[in-house]
Design a protein around this motif. Structure first.
Motif, PDB file in Angstrom:
ATOM      1  N   MET A   1       0.996  -1.342  -0.210  1.00 34.01           N
ATOM      2  CA  MET A   1      -0.020   0.009   0.266  1.00 34.01           C
ATOM      3  C   MET A   1       0.895   1.044   0.085  1.00 34.01           C
ATOM      4  SD  MET A   1      -2.839  -0.223   0.138  1.00 34.01           S
ATOM      5  CE  MET A   1      -4.213   0.791   0.654  1.00 34.01           C
ATOM      6  N   VAL A   2       1.769   1.106   0.710  1.00 29.69           N
ATOM      7  CA  VAL A   2       2.696   2.500   1.249  1.00 29.69           C
ATOM      8  C   VAL A   2       3.744   2.496  -0.338  1.00 29.69           C
ATOM      9  CG1 VAL A   2       5.468   3.152   1.895  1.00 29.69           C
ATOM     10  CG2 VAL A   2       2.562   2.150   3.608  1.00 29.69           C
ATOM     11  N   LEU A   3       4.023   1.342  -1.287  1.00 30.80           N
ATOM     12  CA  LEU A   3       4.570   1.394  -2.565  1.00 30.80           C
ATOM     13  C   LEU A   3       4.088   2.266  -3.111  1.00 30.80           C
ATOM     14  CD1 LEU A   3       7.202   0.821  -3.311  1.00 30.80           C
ATOM     15  CD2 LEU A   3       6.850  -1.468  -3.970  1.00 30.80           C
ATOM     16  N   SER A   4       2.548   1.222  -3.395  1.00 32.16           N
ATOM     17  CA  SER A   4       1.563   1.574  -4.709  1.00 32.16           C
ATOM     18  C   SER A   4       1.118   3.777  -4.203  1.00 32.16           C
ATOM     19  CB  SER A   4       0.530   1.146  -4.535  1.00 32.16           C
ATOM     20  OG  SER A   4       0.393  -0.272  -4.502  1.00 32.16           O
ATOM     21  N   ARG A   5       0.858   4.065  -3.675  1.00 32.94           N
ATOM     22  CA  ARG A   5       0.188   4.965  -3.014  1.00 32.94           C
ATOM     23  C   ARG A   5       1.914   6.039  -2.899  1.00 32.94           C
ATOM     24  NH1 ARG A   5      -4.213   6.133   0.237  1.00 32.94           N
ATOM     25  NH2 ARG A   5      -3.684   8.158  -0.450  1.00 32.94           N
ATOM     26  N   THR A   6       2.752   5.820  -3.396  1.00 34.28           N
ATOM     27  CA  THR A   6       3.714   6.532  -2.790  1.00 34.28           C
ATOM     28  C   THR A   6       4.304   6.553  -4.678  1.00 34.28           C
ATOM     29  OG1 THR A   6       5.517   5.576  -1.428  1.00 34.28           O
ATOM     30  CG2 THR A   6       6.616   6.570  -3.002  1.00 34.28           C
ATOM     31  N   THR A   7       3.985   5.228  -5.786  1.00 31.48           N
ATOM     32  CA  THR A   7       4.485   5.520  -7.348  1.00 31.48           C
ATOM     33  C   THR A   7       3.174   6.214  -8.011  1.00 31.48           C
ATOM     34  OG1 THR A   7       3.217   3.319  -7.111  1.00 31.48           O
ATOM     35  CG2 THR A   7       5.653   3.351  -6.610  1.00 31.48           C
ATOM     36  N   GLU A   8       1.960   6.323  -7.092  1.00 35.20           N
ATOM     37  CA  GLU A   8       0.489   7.340  -7.980  1.00 35.20           C
ATOM     38  C   GLU A   8       1.030   8.827  -7.303  1.00 35.20           C
ATOM     39  OE1 GLU A   8      -2.497   6.164  -5.638  1.00 35.20           O
ATOM     40  OE2 GLU A   8      -2.545   4.049  -6.355  1.00 35.20           O
TER      41      GLU A   8
ATOM     42  N   TYR B   1       3.637   8.203   3.550  1.00 33.04           N
ATOM     43  CA  TYR B   1       2.926   7.210   3.574  1.00 33.04           C
ATOM     44  C   TYR B   1       3.131   5.479   5.180  1.00 33.04           C
ATOM     45  CZ  TYR B   1       0.780   9.169   0.013  1.00 33.04           C
ATOM     46  OH  TYR B   1      -0.246  10.344  -1.365  1.00 33.04           O
ATOM     47  N   MET B   2       4.344   5.949   4.694  1.00 31.85           N
ATOM     48  CA  MET B   2       4.322   5.444   5.858  1.00 31.85           C
ATOM     49  C   MET B   2       3.582   5.790   7.826  1.00 31.85           C
ATOM     50  SD  MET B   2       6.803   2.620   5.521  1.00 31.85           S
ATOM     51  CE  MET B   2       7.638   2.447   6.663  1.00 31.85           C
ATOM     52  N   ARG B   3       3.241   7.116   7.778  1.00 32.45           N
ATOM     53  CA  ARG B   3       2.904   7.445   9.373  1.00 32.45           C
ATOM     54  C   ARG B   3       1.606   7.050   9.167  1.00 32.45           C
ATOM     55  NH1 ARG B   3       6.344  11.832   8.122  1.00 32.45           N
ATOM     56  NH2 ARG B   3       4.538  13.041   8.205  1.00 32.45           N
ATOM     57  N   PHE B   4       0.968   7.403   7.964  1.00 30.45           N
ATOM     58  CA  PHE B   4      -1.177   7.874   7.279  1.00 30.45           C
ATOM     59  C   PHE B   4      -1.037   5.954   7.377  1.00 30.45           C
ATOM     60  CE2 PHE B   4      -3.923   6.183   4.816  1.00 30.45           C
ATOM     61  CZ  PHE B   4      -4.401   7.898   4.981  1.00 30.45           C
ATOM     62  N   TYR B   5      -0.539   4.267   7.476  1.00 31.31           N
ATOM     63  CA  TYR B   5      -0.711   3.516   7.986  1.00 31.31           C
ATOM     64  C   TYR B   5       0.110   2.870   9.267  1.00 31.31           C
ATOM     65  CZ  TYR B   5      -2.266   3.059   2.589  1.00 31.31           C
ATOM     66  OH  TYR B   5      -3.260   3.791   1.662  1.00 31.31           O
ATOM     67  N   ASN B   6       0.299   4.024   9.830  1.00 32.76           N
ATOM     68  CA  ASN B   6       1.073   3.762  11.023  1.00 32.76           C
ATOM     69  C   ASN B   6       1.898   2.294  10.915  1.00 32.76           C
ATOM     70  OD1 ASN B   6      -0.769   5.645  12.147  1.00 32.76           O
ATOM     71  ND2 ASN B   6      -2.668   3.624  12.457  1.00 32.76           N
ATOM     72  N   PHE B   7       2.285   2.441  10.114  1.00 34.21           N
ATOM     73  CA  PHE B   7       3.821   1.260   9.449  1.00 34.21           C
ATOM     74  C   PHE B   7       5.105   2.371  10.420  1.00 34.21           C
ATOM     75  CE2 PHE B   7       5.124  -1.301   5.965  1.00 34.21           C
ATOM     76  CZ  PHE B   7       5.606  -2.387   6.483  1.00 34.21           C
ATOM     77  N   TYR B   8       5.749   1.589  11.500  1.00 28.54           N
ATOM     78  CA  TYR B   8       6.771   2.631  11.935  1.00 28.54           C
ATOM     79  C   TYR B   8       8.209   1.384  11.923  1.00 28.54           C
ATOM     80  CZ  TYR B   8       3.173   6.025  13.299  1.00 28.54           C
ATOM     81  OH  TYR B   8       2.910   6.854  13.311  1.00 28.54           O
TER      82      TYR B   8
ATOM     83  N   ILE C   1      10.909  11.317  -3.128  1.00 32.93           N
ATOM     84  CA  ILE C   1      10.764  10.313  -2.785  1.00 32.93           C
ATOM     85  C   ILE C   1      10.537   9.520  -1.659  1.00 32.93           C
ATOM     86  CG2 ILE C   1      11.450   8.173  -3.588  1.00 32.93           C
ATOM     87  CD1 ILE C   1      12.407   9.065  -6.255  1.00 32.93           C
ATOM     88  N   ASP C   2      11.851  10.206  -0.371  1.00 26.02           N
ATOM     89  CA  ASP C   2      11.996   9.417   0.962  1.00 26.02           C
ATOM     90  C   ASP C   2      10.416   9.751   1.172  1.00 26.02           C
ATOM     91  OD1 ASP C   2      13.425   8.084   2.757  1.00 26.02           O
ATOM     92  OD2 ASP C   2      13.459   9.981   3.488  1.00 26.02           O
ATOM     93  N   SER C   3       9.913  11.854   1.208  1.00 22.09           N
ATOM     94  CA  SER C   3       9.377  12.157   1.765  1.00 22.09           C
ATOM     95  C   SER C   3       8.180  11.726   1.346  1.00 22.09           C
ATOM     96  CB  SER C   3       9.145  13.995   1.270  1.00 22.09           C
ATOM     97  OG  SER C   3       8.912  14.334   0.210  1.00 22.09           O
ATOM     98  N   LEU C   4       8.183  11.583   0.099  1.00 24.64           N
ATOM     99  CA  LEU C   4       6.172  10.430   0.145  1.00 24.64           C
ATOM    100  C   LEU C   4       5.867   9.399   1.050  1.00 24.64           C
ATOM    101  CD1 LEU C   4       6.299  10.677  -4.096  1.00 24.64           C
ATOM    102  CD2 LEU C   4       4.614  11.755  -1.924  1.00 24.64           C
TER     103      LEU C   4
END
Length: 418
Positions: A47-54, A97-104, A90-93
């Motif tokens: 999900m993080v990867l998809s949203r970032t590439t989008e 999204y990592m924080r958005f999905y609570n993925f730490y 790229i890193d900021s995106l």
């Protein structure tokens, strides 16, 4: 509840199979839980990867610059060649999204030229990288590769207390099962020894009781009552057999009382060399009957200890008695004493039949008797050496044995002088 030997092993086998099945189920449950956690991890990562590439795909200018870097460095990851602006974007995106999905979790990324999906392993527990191509205008211009170096540790941490509790419970169950099996086998061994003890005791009591009964019957006959010499003879038989019964009963009761601590030792200053001489005297009759000899080497400089005269004498008598019992030919005893480091040491060696190595660790156990091929070939209850060891330990001493089959046995005793 006493189990028969075959039922005991059947019970252990059935319990072992049941435990193995439970452990397999538990381990499988842990593995399945890990797979579920890994799937959730992969879902978030994708999900993080998809949203970032989008998000990157909407910026044509940035995509063009990144595609240019990729084309120039098609043979290797080109992240290091990217401009600082593109790397930060790229890193900021990714970070957003990592924080958005609570993925730490720590990550890193690479920008690579698109490859065939056949060459990539996706969604595996051992796979730390996730790929996502960026398509603009129907063309795969480059791929983002998202890498999680700490993926396995992260999933295990997510399982956390549940995983540790499961592992701990498995270990506890294994330890408890093992201790239960050992206890069961020990109880089985004690039960067998107790049965042998009761059989031996029945035989030992039966002989003197039969002799007493026969002597009593002979005395009651009118023909023998008129002959004083026969009355004295039969009376002496009754007294001798009665003494045997008394000694046997006292041996059993003394061992039980010692185990319970009901017989306190009456300790006084003792001359251990005198105790040894007294012990030999009490066995003189048996020694003469078997034409045995005793060789004394009383070399101890310090032979005065603080101990119980009666129990120590009985202990040495037991060792001498054993040497006589288990010697087929003329017994030859070698008794040697020495003193060192505040201890009085005594070695009692015989030329008997010896003890097999498999039985040497058990000879001090209650009721254990070394097999001789005939259960009544050597009289006794199997309490003698257990009694000796208990007396030595109550005097803060140690007892050891060395023996070889067919060559004899040595008992080494050490007791402190103070």
């Amino acid at each position: 509840m006493q189990l028969k030997p075959n039922r005991t092993y059947l019970f252990i086998a059935a319990s072992s199979i049941a435990l193995v099945i439970v452990l397999v189920i538990q381990v499988n449950w842990i593995v399945q839980t890990a797979k579920i956690k890994e799937e959730l991890f992969s879902e978030k990562a994708n999900m993080v990867l998809s949203r970032t590439t989008e998000a990157i795909g909407t910026d044509e200018e940035t995509c063009g610059k990144i595609a240019g870097y990729v084309d120039q460095n098609s043979s290797s990851p080109s992240t290091a060649k990217l401009g600082k602006h593109e790397i930060r974007k790229i890193d900021s995106l990714f970070n957003y999204y990592m924080r958005f999905y609570n993925f730490y979790i720590d990550y890193r990324f690479e920008v690579i030229k698109p490859k065939s999906p056949v060459n990539k392993i996706r969604n595996s527990f051992s796979n730390y990288a996730y790929y996502k191509p960026l398509e603009t205008s129907g063309i795969k211009r480059f791929e983002l590769k998202l890498i999680f170096p700490d993926k396995k540790q992260f999933i295990l941490a997510e399982m956390g207390l549940l995983f540790m509790t499961s592992v701990l419970l498995i270990l506890i169950v294994l330890v408890l099962f093992w201790r239960t099996v050992l206890s069961l086998l020990k109880e089985k061994e004690i039960s067998e020894h107790t049965t042998d003890f009761l059989n031996n005791m029945t035989h030992e009591f039966k002989t003197p009781l039969t002799n007493i009964a026969l002597a009593g019957k002979m005395i009651t006959k009118e023909s023998t009552l008129q002959q004083d010499d026969k009355i004295k003879h039969y009376s002496s038989i009754i007294l001798e057999e009665n003494d045997k019964l008394r000694l046997q009963v006292e041996q059993v009761l003394s061992m039980t009382a010692l185990e319970r601590g009901e017989i306190p030792l009456q300790k006084t200053e003792l001359d251990m060399h005198a105790i040894i001489h007294d012990s030999i005297k009490c066995m003189n009759m048996q020694m003469e009957l078997k034409q045995g000899t005793v060789n004394l080497n009383l070399n101890a400089d310090t032979f005065i200890i603080h101990g119980d005269k009666t129990h120590l004498t009985n202990a040495f008598c037991n060792l001498i008695d054993n040497a006589l019992k288990y010697t087929k030919d003329k017994p030859e005893l070698n008794i040697q004493t020495s003193s060192a480091n505040g201890y009085f040491n005594i070695v009692i060696a015989d030329n008997g039949i010896g003890i097999d190595k498999e039985h040497q660790q058990k000879v001090f156990d209650k009721f254990f008797r070394v097999p001789t091929g005939d259960v009544h070939d050597v009289k006794g209850f199997g309490l003698g050496l257990a009694y000796v060891k208990k007396i030595v330990e109550l005097h803060r001493g140690t007892i050891e044995l060395k023996s070889e089959k067919g060559t004899g046995t040595q008992f080494m005793i050490s007791v402190p002088n103070d």
